[in-house]
Design an enzyme around this catalytic site. Structure first.
Site, PDB file in Angstrom:
ATOM      1  CG  HIS A  72      77.074  85.900 -27.319  1.00 21.70           C
ATOM      2  ND1 HIS A  72      75.954  86.428 -26.712  1.00 21.70           N
ATOM      3  CD2 HIS A  72      77.785  86.975 -27.748  1.00 21.70           C
ATOM      4  CE1 HIS A  72      75.999  87.748 -26.755  1.00 21.70           C
ATOM      5  NE2 HIS A  72      77.097  88.110 -27.393  1.00 21.70           N
ATOM      6  CG  HIS A  74      75.431  89.935 -31.541  1.00 21.92           C
ATOM      7  ND1 HIS A  74      74.345  90.205 -30.744  1.00 21.92           N
ATOM      8  CD2 HIS A  74      76.512  89.997 -30.724  1.00 21.92           C
ATOM      9  CE1 HIS A  74      74.754  90.419 -29.498  1.00 21.92           C
ATOM     10  NE2 HIS A  74      76.066  90.287 -29.456  1.00 21.92           N
ATOM     11  CE1 TYR A 132      72.014  95.347 -31.162  1.00 18.22           C
ATOM     12  CE2 TYR A 132      72.771  93.378 -30.032  1.00 18.22           C
ATOM     13  CZ  TYR A 132      73.015  94.446 -30.892  1.00 18.22           C
ATOM     14  OH  TYR A 132      74.242  94.599 -31.468  1.00 18.22           O
ATOM     15  CG  HIS A 225      72.745  95.274 -24.812  1.00 16.62           C
ATOM     16  ND1 HIS A 225      73.790  96.103 -24.442  1.00 16.62           N
ATOM     17  CD2 HIS A 225      73.025  94.849 -26.060  1.00 16.62           C
ATOM     18  CE1 HIS A 225      74.661  96.162 -25.435  1.00 16.62           C
ATOM     19  NE2 HIS A 225      74.223  95.415 -26.432  1.00 16.62           N
ATOM     20  NE  ARG A 228      78.460  99.379 -22.427  1.00 14.36           N
ATOM     21  CZ  ARG A 228      77.956  99.183 -23.642  1.00 14.36           C
ATOM     22  NH1 ARG A 228      77.270 100.137 -24.230  1.00 14.36           N
ATOM     23  NH2 ARG A 228      78.141  98.039 -24.263  1.00 14.36           N
ATOM     24  CG  HIS A 252      76.673  91.841 -24.158  1.00 10.03           C
ATOM     25  ND1 HIS A 252      75.796  92.569 -24.923  1.00 10.03           N
ATOM     26  CD2 HIS A 252      77.077  90.815 -24.934  1.00 10.03           C
ATOM     27  CE1 HIS A 252      75.680  92.017 -26.120  1.00 10.03           C
ATOM     28  NE2 HIS A 252      76.451  90.942 -26.150  1.00 10.03           N
ATOM     29  CD  GLU A 255      82.093  93.204 -25.679  1.00  7.94           C
ATOM     30  OE1 GLU A 255      82.493  92.884 -26.806  1.00  7.94           O
ATOM     31  OE2 GLU A 255      80.910  93.515 -25.425  1.00  7.94           O
ATOM     32  CG  HIS A 289      81.908  89.538 -24.028  1.00 11.21           C
ATOM     33  ND1 HIS A 289      82.441  88.932 -25.139  1.00 11.21           N
ATOM     34  CD2 HIS A 289      80.816  90.223 -24.469  1.00 11.21           C
ATOM     35  CE1 HIS A 289      81.721  89.239 -26.205  1.00 11.21           C
ATOM     36  NE2 HIS A 289      80.730  90.015 -25.825  1.00 11.21           N
ATOM     37  CG  ASP A 340      80.394  88.555 -29.706  1.00 15.07           C
ATOM     38  OD1 ASP A 340      79.232  88.971 -29.832  1.00 15.07           O
ATOM     39  OD2 ASP A 340      81.292  89.243 -29.207  1.00 15.07           O
TER      40      ASP A 340
END
Length: 467
Positions: A72, A74, A132, A225, A228, A252, A255, A289, A340
């Site tokens: 994972h 970003h 993303y 994602h 949410r 995710h 988290e 997470h 992450d």
């Protein structure tokens, strides 16, 4: 990525090697002769005396493991390292959005290449990039709608890594009670495709093969994602693309407590329950997470054999909490590790903190054995990224090796005891000296062979993003 080795076989002789299977119960073997042809191991022979090693064999003093998998990442979050130490998760997120707003293709490529080179120096041979940031400012697509995804693949190749590009569906800015989606706004417009069907149409433009491969060293995966950001009625389109390509899908999950509260208010269930009902859990799925779970959540995840990616260093850095890793593993969920937000890039530290955080929470030691931690950092990480033929030193697997000498101050004396236990007790990314990825030398004597000066390139790339 440098092309795979051609011609005759390559050989290495490891003082100690963790083989995961086919050796002692803990997987540790001594004097291991390893041979590869091209990008695959062909033979692995423990207990081979040095006197019997063929000429031209590379000596690997210390402990050698399969390449590590960072499940994972970003990449652009690396620019935030050390920032906003007193913030909450949500104010940190605002700072992250500000960085995302400044990125253009040139800056993003330079930063990602340097970040992936830092990963190689830390023993990582494969990365799962949870991607993303798709479009230009205001959400306007580039002429190639997948320009930023392609540059991430190119950046990983330039740094010597394999990559699973987990192209992320991101459609909403949250949910109001009752399930009404809040529209994307501001920099979030760069993330969105409008609908999951439009996301899938953009994915088709990658022209991957039926297995999701884009060339030899990259594959395409899917990501939701979070609850949410993706309404439950949009999830089936993401899963349909994943099933059609036999591709991994990541998300995710739980988290933050606020995420759980908003999900309960919007949909009457926890994020795990919502994703289960939408068909998003299963053996090809990985939840990242998984920090704030109910016993029912743990049961759903384990029973469906959904994998879990723990990111304990980031979770500590953001004060997110401690996830129930032992309960998840006992329920049937394979565990992997990710860096992450890149508050540091060190999977040995991630593995150590998966154990140490549980000790702090329970006041009890011994939740995971050294072999458990090694599996999470290697075999399970590669598997959840769609590379089941990597992460082990066995014939037929990708020829990935990471070597840690045992002569430095943190690991001195480990050879007389249990080198694997010592590595996960005290070793760090700084101890790693050699890396072979897909049969190609990428790091030798602590120096990256494809990126001349990794610290200089990291500093320049971060300055360019923050200035």
């Amino acid at each position: 990525m440098a092309s795979s080795v051609t011609g005759g076989p390559r050989r290495w002789h490891a003082e100690f090697a963790w083989l995961a299977r086919g050796a002692a119960p803990d997987g540790l073997a001594h004097d291991v002769l390893i041979e590869a042809h091209g990008d695959r191991f062909t033979t692995v022979t423990p207990e081979t005396p040095a006197a019997q090693v063929p000429p031209g064999t590379v000596r690997l003093p210390g402990l050698t493991l399969p390449g590590l998998a960072n499940a994972h990442s970003h990449a652009f979050h690396r620019a935030l390292r050390g920032a906003a130490a007193g913030d909450t998760f949500w104010t940190w997120r605002d700072r992250m959005y500000a960085v995302a707003e400044r990125l253009d293709p040139d800056r993003y490529f330079a930063l990602a290449r340097a970040v992936y080179a830092e990963m190689a120096l830390a023993g990582i041979t494969c990365v799962g990039e949870f991607h993303y940031l798709h479009h230009g400012p205001g959400g306007i697509p580039y002429s190639d709608p997948n320009e930023l995804g392609r540059l991430l693949i190119a950046a990983a190749s330039a740094a010597g890594l394999r990559i699973t590009l987990l192209d992320t569906c991101y459609l909403a800015g949250g949910f109001a009670p009752g399930g009404e989606a809040r529209p994307l706004a501001g920099v979030q417009l760069r993330f969105g495709d409008g609908t999951a069907a439009a996301w899938a149409k953009r994915m088709a433009a990658f022209d991957c093969d039926p297995r999701g491969m884009i060339g030899e060293h990259a594959r395409l995966g899917a990501a939701i994602h979070s609850v949410r950001a993706v309404p439950p009625d949009q999830v089936p389109d993401v899963m349909a693309w994943s099933h059609a390509h036999g591709a991994p899908v990541h998300a995710h999950l739980s988290e933050q407590p606020l995420e759980n509260a908003e999900c309960l208010a919007a949909f009457g269930g926890t994020p795990a329950e919502v994703l289960y009902e939408a068909g998003a859990l299963g053996p090809r799925s990985t939840m990242v997470h998984a920090t704030h779970l109910t016993p029912r959540d743990v049961e759903l995840l384990g029973r469906s054999q959904t994998a879990i990616c723990m990111c304990p260093v980031t979770e500590a850095d953001l004060a997110d909490g401690i996830g129930p890793a032992p309960a998840l593993a006992a329920s049937g969920s394979p565990l992997s590790l990710g860096s992450d937000g890149h508050s540091m890039i060190d999977l040995l530290e991630e593995a150590r903190w998966m154990e140490l955080s549980q000790r702090l929470a329970t006041q009890r030691r011994g939740h995971f054995t050294p072999a458990d931690l090694a599996v999470a950092a290697t075999v399970s990480g590669h598997a959840c990224l769609g590379w089941p033929d990597a992460g082990e030193i066995v014939p037929g697997a990708y020829a990935d090796l990471v070597t840690v000498p045992l002569a430095g101050p943190r690991l001195a004396g480990a050879g007389a005891g249990d080198p694997l236990a010592a590595l996960f007790a005290a070793g760090t990314a700084a101890d790693i000296r050699h890396l072979v990825a897909s049969g190609v030398d990428v790091v030798r004597d602590g120096r990256h062979l494809l990126v001349d000066d990794v610290p200089r390139e990291l500093a320049a790339a971060v300055r360019a993003v923050l200035s």
